[in-house]
Enzyme design. Structure first.
Site, PDB file in Angstrom:
ATOM      1  N   GLN A 177      11.008 -23.755  20.112  1.00 21.60           N
ATOM      2  CA  GLN A 177      11.514 -25.056  20.520  1.00 21.60           C
ATOM      3  C   GLN A 177      12.873 -24.877  21.228  1.00 21.60           C
ATOM      4  OE1 GLN A 177      10.377 -28.542  21.038  1.00 21.60           O
ATOM      5  NE2 GLN A 177      12.617 -28.968  21.782  1.00 21.60           N
ATOM      6  N   MET A 308       6.547 -31.673  23.021  1.00 16.24           N
ATOM      7  CA  MET A 308       7.595 -30.936  23.912  1.00 16.24           C
ATOM      8  C   MET A 308       6.915 -30.818  25.370  1.00 16.24           C
ATOM      9  SD  MET A 308      10.781 -30.370  24.415  1.00 16.24           S
ATOM     10  CE  MET A 308      11.131 -29.797  25.912  1.00 16.24           C
ATOM     11  N   GLU A 309       7.573 -31.466  26.286  1.00 18.17           N
ATOM     12  CA  GLU A 309       7.013 -31.437  27.867  1.00 18.17           C
ATOM     13  C   GLU A 309       7.159 -30.013  28.347  1.00 18.17           C
ATOM     14  OE1 GLU A 309       9.623 -33.026  26.561  1.00 18.17           O
ATOM     15  OE2 GLU A 309      11.184 -33.044  27.967  1.00 18.17           O
ATOM     16  N   HIS A 333       3.328 -39.636  27.262  1.00 17.50           N
ATOM     17  CA  HIS A 333       4.687 -39.414  27.161  1.00 17.50           C
ATOM     18  C   HIS A 333       5.091 -37.921  27.574  1.00 17.50           C
ATOM     19  CE1 HIS A 333       9.196 -39.905  25.755  1.00 17.50           C
ATOM     20  NE2 HIS A 333       8.901 -38.577  25.596  1.00 17.50           N
ATOM     21  N   GLU A 334       4.307 -37.086  27.378  1.00 16.68           N
ATOM     22  CA  GLU A 334       4.774 -35.456  27.507  1.00 16.68           C
ATOM     23  C   GLU A 334       4.150 -35.239  29.080  1.00 16.68           C
ATOM     24  OE1 GLU A 334       6.711 -34.358  25.731  1.00 16.68           O
ATOM     25  OE2 GLU A 334       6.174 -35.500  23.856  1.00 16.68           O
ATOM     26  N   HIS A 337       6.733 -36.454  31.563  1.00 16.39           N
ATOM     27  CA  HIS A 337       7.791 -35.631  31.771  1.00 16.39           C
ATOM     28  C   HIS A 337       7.763 -34.616  33.005  1.00 16.39           C
ATOM     29  CE1 HIS A 337      10.998 -36.389  28.862  1.00 16.39           C
ATOM     30  NE2 HIS A 337       9.945 -36.423  27.791  1.00 16.39           N
ATOM     31  N   GLU A 356      14.460 -39.255  29.156  1.00 13.05           N
ATOM     32  CA  GLU A 356      13.981 -40.097  28.243  1.00 13.05           C
ATOM     33  C   GLU A 356      13.590 -41.377  28.282  1.00 13.05           C
ATOM     34  OE1 GLU A 356      11.876 -38.222  26.469  1.00 13.05           O
ATOM     35  OE2 GLU A 356      12.762 -36.432  26.201  1.00 13.05           O
ATOM     36  N   ASP A 413      21.988 -32.040  20.012  1.00 13.47           N
ATOM     37  CA  ASP A 413      20.780 -33.104  19.406  1.00 13.47           C
ATOM     38  C   ASP A 413      21.348 -34.031  18.651  1.00 13.47           C
ATOM     39  OD1 ASP A 413      18.183 -31.997  18.611  1.00 13.47           O
ATOM     40  OD2 ASP A 413      19.109 -31.880  16.378  1.00 13.47           O
ATOM     41  N   TYR A 421      15.820 -42.998  24.721  1.00 16.58           N
ATOM     42  CA  TYR A 421      14.463 -43.315  25.016  1.00 16.58           C
ATOM     43  C   TYR A 421      14.375 -44.938  25.202  1.00 16.58           C
ATOM     44  CZ  TYR A 421      13.311 -39.062  23.363  1.00 16.58           C
ATOM     45  OH  TYR A 421      13.217 -37.453  22.939  1.00 16.58           O
TER      46      TYR A 421
END
Ligand SMILES: [Zn+2]
Length: 650
Positions: A177, A308-309, A333-334, A337, A356, A413, A421
């Site tokens: 990630q 995760m895109e 959503h992904e 992206h 986002e 982060d 978002y």
């Protein structure tokens, strides 16, 4: 990345904690002339340059263009070892190139100039919290290639090495990630979303496992365990991704498919059957899909995010496999992206809402195209509930509730919460409401085309918005007052939700609230009219249950609807959260099982937070966490450590 609390409306319920602020001296990277000047009473016009406070690299002096990785993946030592070879472009006066690294062991650097390769002098700066160390490599004139030999640490924050007991297949699994600034823990790189590169890779993995990346992928296992990858489209470093495990591939149609462990792959392929229709809907709205194939990788349950895109290969949590396709908004959503984020990218993490907020808005549009306006309205209302709840976590007026964030000196982060978002999406929905859908769709199509394979900051977006949407909009004043009417300043640089925000509504949720009212007036759970409810109806129901609902009443609800053992992770999570708050400790055994199995931060954060609100809950939570923590990705455990006051070494 998907992180929110509601179904489908993403998101990582990221940590909002502001602790551990570090004061790093980054003055060498920030020239005053590069700062936005908003002092003139408005948002600055497009800036000539953008500086990323979370990268040591200085791409205007020397920048990477292509990466070639050659790595051995060793599960025993939990390390990657090999080389990263970069094609670079350096300004004539540049005498060094700077990479970001964190917890990497650099053994040698070879630079090629004018066809001649030689060992290069290099240095590593002092370690800085979460930023790591700058790797400075001396460049001779006309240098065009840099080869770095290195190894990762078993503690590399991007990588999670799962043991056989943590996977469905009983074989080990590696996943990465990289967002936001974790790519530097497994590849020395210019780790800023403002720099893009193409890449190729050779991975050498155990022969009984398959390797995949955010690139063109194999569909069959290689007998020798050696895999080659090409990524012909340029991407920023946070989209570098790797996974190695007992994987199989299933095709969905000619350009979409699923990778998963063998026992999961059939269910996954069924769950994601609507992906081709989503791709068609997205292309109709926003232009051609730019990445060739779109595949999904379903990971073991410890993956910290919903999705995760990673380009060409979305990484997804198995918690969206509900068996009824009710959580596919996350896939939308992904997929979204592929336009917002991967094709047009935030220049720094302060501009995260461009990735986002735009993606959350588009997700709603795709859901409306596929499943109808009522469905999209329910998602929008749940998203707004998430946003309002997130505002409550901040002090009123906190700059952390601005769309444009100021994360310098902090772990980016910290900015990955529902503000980017849901407030971002609310802004775009408000624009759409003001100028009309047709005009707004044209604007977005033009935006994706204009900034294709580029990064931009918020100020550049605002300039583009003014020139291409607001200036020529007949429905709104074409005078300078137009901006005031929209109050762009309040949307971008103000706290909370501006007064002119569009407000989502859902008639379906009115039906849910009518049933809650009946319950309050003495109806039995069995008497309620819930026959056609979907996941979203149930989420609204659970969120809106009166605060004074007693433990006995919760028990009666579970007897009727079996929330404790629901196979739907969204419903279970909402149920557990409300039960904890009500002191309904009957759920603890089922909750314990959930916390031990699932590593998705969006679920873990509210549950541990609710538990930590009472001394008894905190003590129980710490006991469960002691058992569960080793199975969580660092992204999740960093957040939960803070909630529970967990000390290193506990
Ligand atoms: Zn996302």
């Amino acid at each position: 990345m998907k992180k929110a609390k509601s179904v489908g409306l993403p998101l990582i319920a990221a940590t909002l904690a502001l602790g551990a602020m570090s004061s790093c001296n980054r003055s060498e990277h920030t020239a005053p002339s590069e700062q936005a000047d908003r002092s003139a009473g408005g948002i600055a016009e497009k800036r000539a340059t953008v500086v990323d406070p979370h990268s040591f690299s200085r791409p205007r002096e020397a920048v990477v263009r292509h990466l070639d990785l050659d790595l051995v993946v060793d599960f025993e030592s939990q390390t990657l070892t090999g080389t990263a070879t970069y094609e670079i472009e350096a300004a004539p006066e540049a005498d060094e190139i700077v990479f970001d690294t964190r917890d990497l062991e650099i053994s040698s650097v070879i630079v090629t100039a004018a066809g001649e390769a030689r060992q290069a002098a290099f240095s590593l700066s002092e370690e800085q919290p979460f930023l790591g160390r700058a790797l400075r490599v001396e460049l001779p004139p006309a240098a065009n290639t840099v080869r770095i030999a290195y190894a990762t640490s078993p503690q590399a924050a991007a990588l999670q090495w799962l043991g056989p007991e943590q996977t469905a297949s009983g074989k080990p699994f590696l996943l990465s990630q990289s967002q936001a600034i974790l790519a530097r823990t497994w590849v020395p790189c210019q780790d800023t979303p403002g720099v893009r590169m193409t890449y190729s890779a050779t991975l050498r993995v155990p022969k009984d496992l398959m390797a995949v990346m955010s690139a063109e992928n194999p569909t069959e296992r290689a007998v020798d365990g050696v895999y080659h990858f090409e990524m012909p489209q340029a991407i920023p470093s946070y989209l570098l991704a790797v996974a190695v495990g007992d994987l199989e591939f299933r095709s969905i149609d000619e350009r979409a498919g699923v990778y998963a462990e063998p026992s999961v792959v059939e269910a996954a392929a069924w769950e994601f059957a609507d992906v081709p229709a989503m791709m068609t809907a997205a292309e109709k709205l926003y232009g051609p899909y730019a990445w060739g194939r779109y595949d999904l990788l379903v990971l073991p349950p410890s993956f910290p995010f919903g999705g995760m895109e990673n380009p060409r290969l979305t990484f997804a949590t198995p918690t969206i496999i509900s068996g009824d396709r009710s959580l596919v908004a996350l896939v939308a959503h992904e997929l979204a992206h592929s336009w917002s984020g991967n094709l047009v990218t935030n220049a720094t993490w302060d501009d995260f809402w461009l990735n986002e907020g735009m993606t959350t808005y588009i997700t709603g549009r795709l859901m409306e195209e596929l499943y109808g306006v009522e469905y999209a309205q329910m998602l929008a209302v749940l998203g707004r509930q998430d946003l309002l709840a997130t505002f409550e976590e901040f002090d009123p007026g906190s700059p952390d509730s601005h769309l444009k964030l100021a994360l310098a000196g902090r772990d980016p982060d910290d900015g990955m919460n529902d503000i980017a978002y849901e407030k971002g999406s609310a802004f775009l929905s408000t624009l759409e409401a003001k100028v009309g859908r047709k005009r707004f769709d044209e604007f977005l199509r033009g935006y994706f085309s204009h900034f294709s394979f580029k990064s931009l900051d918020t100020e550049t977006f605002v300039s583009y918005l003014r020139e291409n949407l607001l200036a020529g909009e007949a429905n709104l004043s074409q005078s300078p007052e137009m901006s005031d009417e929209l109050d762009l300043e309040a949307w971008i640089y103000g706290p909370g939700l501006p007064a002119d925000a569009w407000t989502p509504e859902s008639a379906e949720f009115d039906r849910v609230e009518a049933q809650i009212a009946a319950l309050e007036q003495g109806a039995e759970p069995a008497d309620l009219d819930t026959g056609d409810w979907t996941t979203h109806h149930w989420l609204h129901f659970l969120r809106k249950l009166p605060e004074e609902t007693t433990s006995a009443e919760f028990a009666a609800l579970d007897i009727q609807w079996h929330f404790n053992t629901s196979g739907n992770s969204e419903i279970q999570s909402a149920w557990f959260e409300r039960s904890i708050e009500a002191g309904h400790t009957d759920v603890y055994p089922a909750l314990r099982e959930f916390l031990l199995r699932v590593g998705r931060r969006k679920f873990l954060k509210p549950l541990y937070t609710a538990l930590a609100a009472t001394p008894q809950g905190l003590s129980w939570a710490r006991e469960v966490y002691g058992e569960a923590r080793g199975g969580y990705h660092s992204v999740s455990s960093n957040t939960i450590d803070e909630i529970l006051g967990w000390e290193a070494g506990e």
